[in-house]
Design an enzyme around this catalytic site. Sequence first.
Site, mmCIF file in Angstrom:
data_model
loop_
_atom_site.group_PDB
_atom_site.id
_atom_site.type_symbol
_atom_site.label_atom_id
_atom_site.label_comp_id
_atom_site.label_asym_id
_atom_site.label_seq_id
_atom_site.Cartn_x
_atom_site.Cartn_y
_atom_site.Cartn_z
ATOM 1 C CG ASP A 13 14.020 -3.495 -9.940
ATOM 2 O OD1 ASP A 13 14.586 -4.667 -9.758
ATOM 3 O OD2 ASP A 13 13.121 -3.267 -9.498
ATOM 4 N N PRO A 30 22.198 -5.232 -12.803
ATOM 5 C CG PRO A 30 24.258 -6.247 -12.415
ATOM 6 C CD PRO A 30 23.407 -4.847 -12.479
ATOM 7 C CG ASP A 31 17.657 -10.531 -11.274
ATOM 8 O OD1 ASP A 31 17.959 -11.359 -10.411
ATOM 9 O OD2 ASP A 31 16.569 -10.543 -11.499
ATOM 10 C CG ASN A 79 15.381 -0.671 -1.354
ATOM 11 O OD1 ASN A 79 15.312 -1.192 -0.299
ATOM 12 N ND2 ASN A 79 15.728 -0.893 -2.571
ATOM 13 C CG PHE A 86 13.514 -13.290 0.326
ATOM 14 C CD1 PHE A 86 14.315 -14.489 0.302
ATOM 15 C CD2 PHE A 86 12.734 -13.022 1.298
ATOM 16 C CE1 PHE A 86 14.471 -15.119 1.465
ATOM 17 C CE2 PHE A 86 13.090 -13.534 2.555
ATOM 18 C CZ PHE A 86 13.740 -14.651 2.634
HETATM 19 O O1 C5P Z 1 12.559 -9.245 -9.532
HETATM 20 P P1 C5P Z 1 12.252 -8.918 -8.153
HETATM 21 O O2 C5P Z 1 13.296 -7.740 -7.636
HETATM 22 O O3 C5P Z 1 10.979 -9.064 -7.347
HETATM 23 O O4 C5P Z 1 13.005 -10.278 -7.259
HETATM 24 C C1 C5P Z 1 13.358 -10.195 -6.006
HETATM 25 C C2 C5P Z 1 14.351 -11.112 -5.749
HETATM 26 O O5 C5P Z 1 15.550 -11.153 -6.883
HETATM 27 C C3 C5P Z 1 15.154 -11.288 -4.349
HETATM 28 O O6 C5P Z 1 15.701 -12.458 -4.054
HETATM 29 C C4 C5P Z 1 16.193 -10.177 -4.752
HETATM 30 O O7 C5P Z 1 17.425 -10.358 -3.999
HETATM 31 C C5 C5P Z 1 16.779 -10.764 -6.139
HETATM 32 N N1 C5P Z 1 17.309 -9.740 -7.047
HETATM 33 C C6 C5P Z 1 18.645 -9.710 -7.315
HETATM 34 N N2 C5P Z 1 18.962 -8.724 -8.288
HETATM 35 C C7 C5P Z 1 18.099 -7.789 -8.547
HETATM 36 C C8 C5P Z 1 16.937 -7.769 -8.368
HETATM 37 C C9 C5P Z 1 16.371 -8.624 -7.453
HETATM 38 O O8 C5P Z 1 19.254 -10.609 -6.996
HETATM 39 N N3 C5P Z 1 18.802 -6.786 -9.505
#
Ligand code: C5P
Length: 397
Positions: free
Chosen positions: A276, A305-306, A207, A324
């Site tokens: 994602d 992973p998140d 991105n 964020f």
């Molecule tokens: O769910 P979303 O992508 O909108 O969430 C954004 C937040 O989650 C940001 O702080 C981003 O750095 C974090 N994030 C993360 N790992 C992911 C997706 C998002 O740390 N895989």
Amino acid sequence: MKKTVLIGVTGCVAIYKACDIIRGLQKAGVRCKVVMTESATHFVNPLLFRSLTREPVAVGLFDDKPGDPIHHISLAKEADVFLIAPCTANVMAKMANGIADDLLTTTALATRAKIVIAPAMNVNMYEHVATQENMKTLKARGITFVDAESGYLACGDVGRGRLADPASIVAQTLEVLCAKRDFEGKNVLITAGPTVEPIDPVRHISNPSSGKTGFALAEAAAERGANVTVVTGPVSLGDPDGVTVLRVKTGLEMLEAVKKHFERSDVSIFTAAVSDYRPANPYDHKLKKGKDDGVLSSIELVENPDILASMAAKKHAGQFVVGFAAETEDVERNARAKMMRKGADMVVANLVGDGLAFGADDNAVTIVTGDGSVSLDTMPKQELAHQILDVITDEIA
Ligand code: C5P
């Protein structure tokens, strides 16, 4: 030890006001040294500033200075703040373009000190698109401006371009000089930039995140005394001074690096735009059109992973986690929901579109915390970084 403000004086009628600025800074206990452009010496003899400051006044790049063959470097290092007042359109244009053809502009390029500029010029020169763009460039680099005022100008014209009041130049310079140290000794971990998820050796999913927000936060936190570690995906930004930068490519690599530093971080700020999803089976050879059409037209993806959510789940007392969010509608409500869902203590949300957010130099955000929210208007990311840190300081106090 006394702090030093190096005052760059350029060739402009408002030069006489530099005396009041020097006096004001001296009253606040600041050591002042002056560097003048050649044009400035046509208005005022350097002797005036030498008498006021009781310090040698620097003018020529090649002037002989016994014991100091590289004068612009020693001046650049001596300065805690480099204030250029009055600053002409010409000097701003040179600085915006990295031109260093005299002692003042060479020092401006060589210094690591914070720079404050107080412009002064004719209204048409001030309003000229070239000058406006140069000022925008310099502001985006984190230079503080004490904007010119409107009024009668020396040339007889009326309009914007008059040097700001010396008292407000002194006040803003002192503010920069005594910058906050509210993050002194704190460990701050920041994720930044995009992640790049390979499909094969020549293709990937990514991105357009530039990393500017994360790097601006890193710089601001370091300025305020933090030990900062940035884990960043591929970006074209250099390492900020005094910040440890770990460069990774994929979301999995980012997670591994973050895991190593999260435990000892007091404040963790997740600005990275992590993909994602990633290709389930990255190929080690280039997929060929015609031969691998089946794979290319339908790449199997698995969820990444998140990083934020998995770290927030491990957080212990005393740790503060910031996420964020880029939203296209209903910013505050969505940001609050994200904060709860991911277990963050605070979410900084921006409405994407209209040239804001991704890759831009400016941004406007809504900050959501456990007990409220605050909206900040469009401003350069450097300034925004400081305001975000202000909110964090209030929250952890
Ligand atoms: O769910 P979303 O992508 O909108 O969430 C954004 C937040 O989650 C940001 O702080 C981003 O750095 C974090 N994030 C993360 N790992 C992911 C997706 C998002 O740390 N895989």
